[in-house]
Design an enzyme around this catalytic site. Structure first.
Site, PDB file in Angstrom:
ATOM      1  CD  GLU A 187       0.130  -2.739  -8.682  1.00  0.00           C
ATOM      2  OE1 GLU A 187       1.360  -2.931  -8.570  1.00  0.00           O
ATOM      3  OE2 GLU A 187      -0.475  -1.845  -8.057  1.00  0.00           O
ATOM      4  CD  GLU A 232      -3.022  -2.886  -4.788  1.00  0.00           C
ATOM      5  OE1 GLU A 232      -2.012  -2.157  -4.645  1.00  0.00           O
ATOM      6  OE2 GLU A 232      -2.974  -4.072  -5.154  1.00  0.00           O
TER       7      GLU A 232
HETATM    8  O1  AHR Z   1      -0.342  -2.481  -1.521  1.00  0.00           O
HETATM    9  C1  AHR Z   1       1.011  -2.724  -1.737  1.00  0.00           C
HETATM   10  C2  AHR Z   1       1.338  -3.085  -3.165  1.00  0.00           C
HETATM   11  O2  AHR Z   1       1.085  -1.992  -3.986  1.00  0.00           O
HETATM   12  C3  AHR Z   1       0.521  -4.178  -3.785  1.00  0.00           C
HETATM   13  O3  AHR Z   1       0.990  -5.437  -3.489  1.00  0.00           O
HETATM   14  C4  AHR Z   1       0.662  -3.914  -5.247  1.00  0.00           C
HETATM   15  O4  AHR Z   1      -0.423  -4.373  -5.994  1.00  0.00           O
HETATM   16  C5  AHR Z   1       0.860  -2.420  -5.309  1.00  0.00           C
HETATM   17  O5  AHR Z   1       1.941  -2.067  -6.094  1.00  0.00           O
END
Ligand code: AHR
Length: 497
Positions: free
Chosen positions: A174, A297
């Site tokens: 991210e 994710e």
């Molecule tokens: O999964 C929780 C968070 O969500 C992670 O650390 C991040 O990459 C995303 O914003």
């Protein structure tokens, strides 16, 4: 309502990469500490500090790949703090997640040990946001260099002489947000630079993974593919399902109404459009499909459970989450030529977890059971299945009532999975079975259903939502008729005797 469909069992559409059933475990809340790692001296039964109940549960679902150490944590993690004798490991503040002290007792060796015990592939996410090129380069050397070098000697001193095998390595996380708030042009250049020093040592070939877009940031994908596509093996996509779409008040994990149920499933279905549109951009720069899309994710994100640390992201998990998981897997299967890995966020005690723990107690969530029921699709051949999914309407909006997928495994058995999204009624499905090998068909089934829209397990009632044998189907003249219970995920196995 009866829904009609066709399964063309003789039309294979490519294999479903088992890594689509991957996981993500971050140093966040009680995921690593308590959820996975309890330490060797814990009264909770453990193997080298890793709790046995969680290990056994994860082995059961054949977890293929595990991403670590973050997430946002990855871009503030300095791996050298997590090696060597535990008593001397440096402490840090986990500033992203609750501001708690991180003692670094779970580090590289412990993670690689966990992957070995699970017999899964490690996916390590390196630090671009606050780390140096040298630090990333030395981590790869420490992990994978077999000869004599400063990092391999350090590894040996720390008790691991042989190099590990590490295939998946992420270059930042991210980086458009918590990983440095970068512009895509800037990150693309940094990615090109950092990945240069992520070396292949001693026959260990690293699969380099670039940080991709958040949700529908198509410009990020365009810039990354244009400027750095040829330097990457895969690029990531992050997409979370929030019932309200509002980060300040995301909606509750339980105690919600049908409008929230419907909104959640509709938002989860959006994954299909996201993958399709990002794939179109990838096709422009990579028409051969060399670069994979890794959804590392995904999952539901609700308001935290009352009374818990807001930085720990602890939430309950209901039959609604099981439906989100099932329909998302159907989408990943459909796009499996591009989607080569996905990692649910997160394995234990965080967001859409498959396992929740409380002290020595552990329970499996409805999402866990979907992973268990769907493991038959891992590495199986996707089959052509078309279904008029009907419609489920609420408040002037419409989503399919049923989604489905089918695959054939290495032994020739066919598995068809269905999600019935409707809350009130069963759905009748009639599937014409075409292209099957001749012989007598034996059919068995398993279903996971809820008796109310937020049906969920608790430590007191851990089996409230659990799979059960399913027999509500019949076969006549090549047509399979199935009656799917309301709010259910169902898998049928068809084997030709
Ligand atoms: O999964 C929780 C968070 O969500 C992670 O650390 C991040 O990459 C995303 O914003």
């Amino acid at each position: 309502m009866t829904l009609q469909g066709v399964l063309n069992a003789d039309r294979e559409q490519g294999s479903i990469n088992r890594n689509i059933y991957g996981h993500f475990s971050e140093h966040l809340g009680r995921c690593i500490y308590e959820g996975i790692w309890v330490g060797e001296d814990s009264p909770i039964p453990n193997t080298n500090g890793i709790r046995n109940d969680v290990l056994e549960a994860l082995k059961q679902i054949k977890i293929p790949v595990l991403r670590w150490p973050g997430g946002c944590f990855a871009d503030e993690y300095h791996w050298k703090d997590g090696i060597g004798p535990k008593e001397t490991r440096k402490e840090m503040i986990n500033t992203h997640w609750g501001g708690v002290v991180e003692n670094n007792h779970f580090g590289t060796h412990e993670f690689m040990d966990l992957c070995a015990l699970l017999e899964c592939e490690p996916y390590i996410n390196g630090n671009v946001g606050s780390g140096t090129v040298q630090e990333m380069s030395e981590w790869v050397e420490y992990l994978t260099f077999g000869g004599k070098s400063p990092m391999s000697e350090l590894r040996s001193q720390n008790g691991h002489q042989e190099p590990w095998k590490v295939t998946y390595f992420g270059v930042g996380n991210e980086n458009w947000g918590c990983g440095g708030n970068m512009r895509p042009e800037y990150y693309a250049d940094l990615y090109r630079r950092y990945q240069t020093y992520v070396r292949n040592y001693d026959g260990n070939i690293i699969h380099r993974i670039a940080c991709g877009p958040n949700s529908d940031d198509y410009n990020w994908m365009e810039v990354l593919m244009r400027e750095a596509g040829r330097f990457m093996d895969s690029i990531t996509l992050h997409y979370y399902t929030l019932p309200t779409g509002n980060w300040a008040d995301k909606g509750e994990a339980t105690g919600f109404d049908e409008a929230a149920w419907f909104a959640t499933l509709k938002k989860a279905l959006h994954m299909d459009e996201l993958i399709a549109r990002h794939s179109t951009i990838m096709d422009k720069y990579d028409p051969e499909g060399r670069v994979g899309l890794i959804v590392d994710e995904w999952g539901t994100w609700y308001n935290v459970e009352p009374g818990t640390n807001p930085g720990f992201l602890y939430q309950q998990n209901s039959i609604r989450d099981a439906l989100v998981a099932g329909l998302t897997f159907h989408i990943f299967h459909k796009h499996s030529s591009r989607v080569r890995m996905a990692n649910i966020a997160q394995t234990v005690n965080v967001l859409q977890a498959v396992i929740l723990t409380e002290g020595e107690k552990m329970m499996l969530t409805p999402t866990y059971h979907v992973f268990d029921m769907y493991k038959v699709h891992q590495d199986a051949e996707l089959l052509d299945l078309s279904l008029d999914g009907g419609s489920y309407k609420l408040g002037g909006e419409e989503i399919p009532a049923v989604t489905a997928t089918a695959s054939r495994d290495a032994q020739g058995a066919i598995h068809i999975s269905f999600c019935n999204l409707r809350t009130e009624s069963a759905s009748e499905v009639k599937l014409d079975l075409r292209g099957l090998a001749s012989g007598e068909l034996s059919i068995t089934g398993t279903t996971l259903a809820g008796d109310k829209i937020d049906a969920h397990n608790t430590f007191e009632q851990p089996e409230a939502v659990a799979p059960r044998a399913f027999t509500d189907f019949s076969l006549e003249d090549g047509t399979l008729s199935v009656t799917l219970p309301a709010m259910s995920v169902t898998t049928l196995e068809l084997a030709v005797k």
